[in-house]
Design an enzyme around this catalytic site. Structure first.
Site, PDB file in Angstrom:
ATOM      1  N   VAL A   1      -5.253   6.708  -2.418  1.00 19.39           N
ATOM      2  CA  VAL A   1      -4.439   7.915  -2.485  1.00 19.39           C
ATOM      3  C   VAL A   1      -3.078   7.679  -3.549  1.00 19.39           C
ATOM      4  CG1 VAL A   1      -4.594   8.759  -0.202  1.00 19.39           C
ATOM      5  CG2 VAL A   1      -2.805   7.354  -0.702  1.00 19.39           C
TER       6      VAL A   1
ATOM      7  N   TYR B   1      10.801   1.203   2.249  1.00 20.60           N
ATOM      8  CA  TYR B   1       9.628   1.880   3.374  1.00 20.60           C
ATOM      9  C   TYR B   1      10.499   3.020   4.020  1.00 20.60           C
ATOM     10  CZ  TYR B   1       6.918   2.390   7.601  1.00 20.60           C
ATOM     11  OH  TYR B   1       6.081   2.898   8.431  1.00 20.60           O
TER      12      TYR B   1
END
Length: 250
Positions: free
Chosen positions: A60, A147
């Site tokens: 992706v 993150y």
């Protein structure tokens, strides 16, 4: 589960961890599931185990890769963006390359796959998009700024797009698991052991302590929530962030 049977579902990151558990849950509910990911071996194993009907190699983070996979597998009525990665570092050691990796896989990858899948859902007047976020999308943790920022962004994408398609028969939601017993957590445990010299059991307990139930979440528990969100029973659930965390996030 009503609404899932006979639908085509695509699960990114579907060869391992939460993605694999989601693929299995949707298959049991009657969907025809295609799993995508970067590595052929786990994807093929998922199909051979009966957890998915087929697989496509697609990273992706590579522009156009997911759209190319759709041209081979067919467009989905259900898209679960489960591909993800987590890296940790103190903020001042979080360089541009780490920022880019976290944003690409956890946010931009989900945006690209959704952009490729959404037109067919709009044409059909029915669709489900479920983004696998994290409790890091709902609160902060030290040493994972990139993150956490990417997962916060994924939640923003979820909420904004949910409003954009709210009248079109499509729902967009996020599940936010706490620390879950997957390869990502195993890698975190290994880093803790390497950096601190603590035992593996102590490192796992350190992660489990965030959960008021004093345990790691099971991938199957997250998958059950995803399956519910994909069903007709959840037609009025839209733009939500559902924590699967034992009560960690108030």
């Amino acid at each position: 589960m009503n609404g899932i049977t006979g639908r085509h579902a695509i699960v990114t990151g579907g060869g391992t961890g939460i993605g694999l558990a989601v693929a299995a849950a949707l298959t049991r509910a009657g969907a025809g599931v295609t799993v995508t990911g970067r590595r052929e071996a786990p994807l093929r194993a998922a199909v051979e185990a009966g957890h998915a009907a087929g697989f496509e190699l697609a990273d992706v983070t590579e522009p156009g890769a997911f759209a190319a996979a759709l041209s081979r597998a067919g467009t989905p009525a259900i898209l679960v963006n489960a591909a993800g990665a987590a890296e940790s570092a103190p903020f001042l050691r979080t360089d541009d390359a780490l920022w880019e990796r976290m944003l690409r896989v956890n946010l931009l990858g989900a945006a690209a796959s959704t952009r490729a899948a959404l037109p067919a859902m709009l044409d059909a007047g029915w669709g489900r998009v479920v983004n696998v976020a994290s409790t890091a999308a709902l609160r902060g943790y030290p040493y994972v700024t990139a993150y956490a920022a990417a997962k916060h962004g994924l939640l923003g994408l979820t909420r904004a797009l949910a409003l954009e398609v709210a009248t079109r028969g499509i729902t967009v939601n996020a599940v936010c698991p706490g620390f879950t017993d997957t390869d990502i957590v195993s890698e975190s445990v290994a880093r803790i052991v390497a950096k601190t010299g603590r035992s593996e059991a102590d490192a796992r307990a350190e992660l489990a302590r965030h959960n008021p139930q004093a345990r790691l979440v099971r991938p199957e528990e997250v998958a059950a929530t995803v399956a519910f969100l994909c069903s007709d029973a959840a037609s009025a659930v839209n733009g939500r962030a559902i924590a699967v965390d034992g009560g960690e996030v108030p």
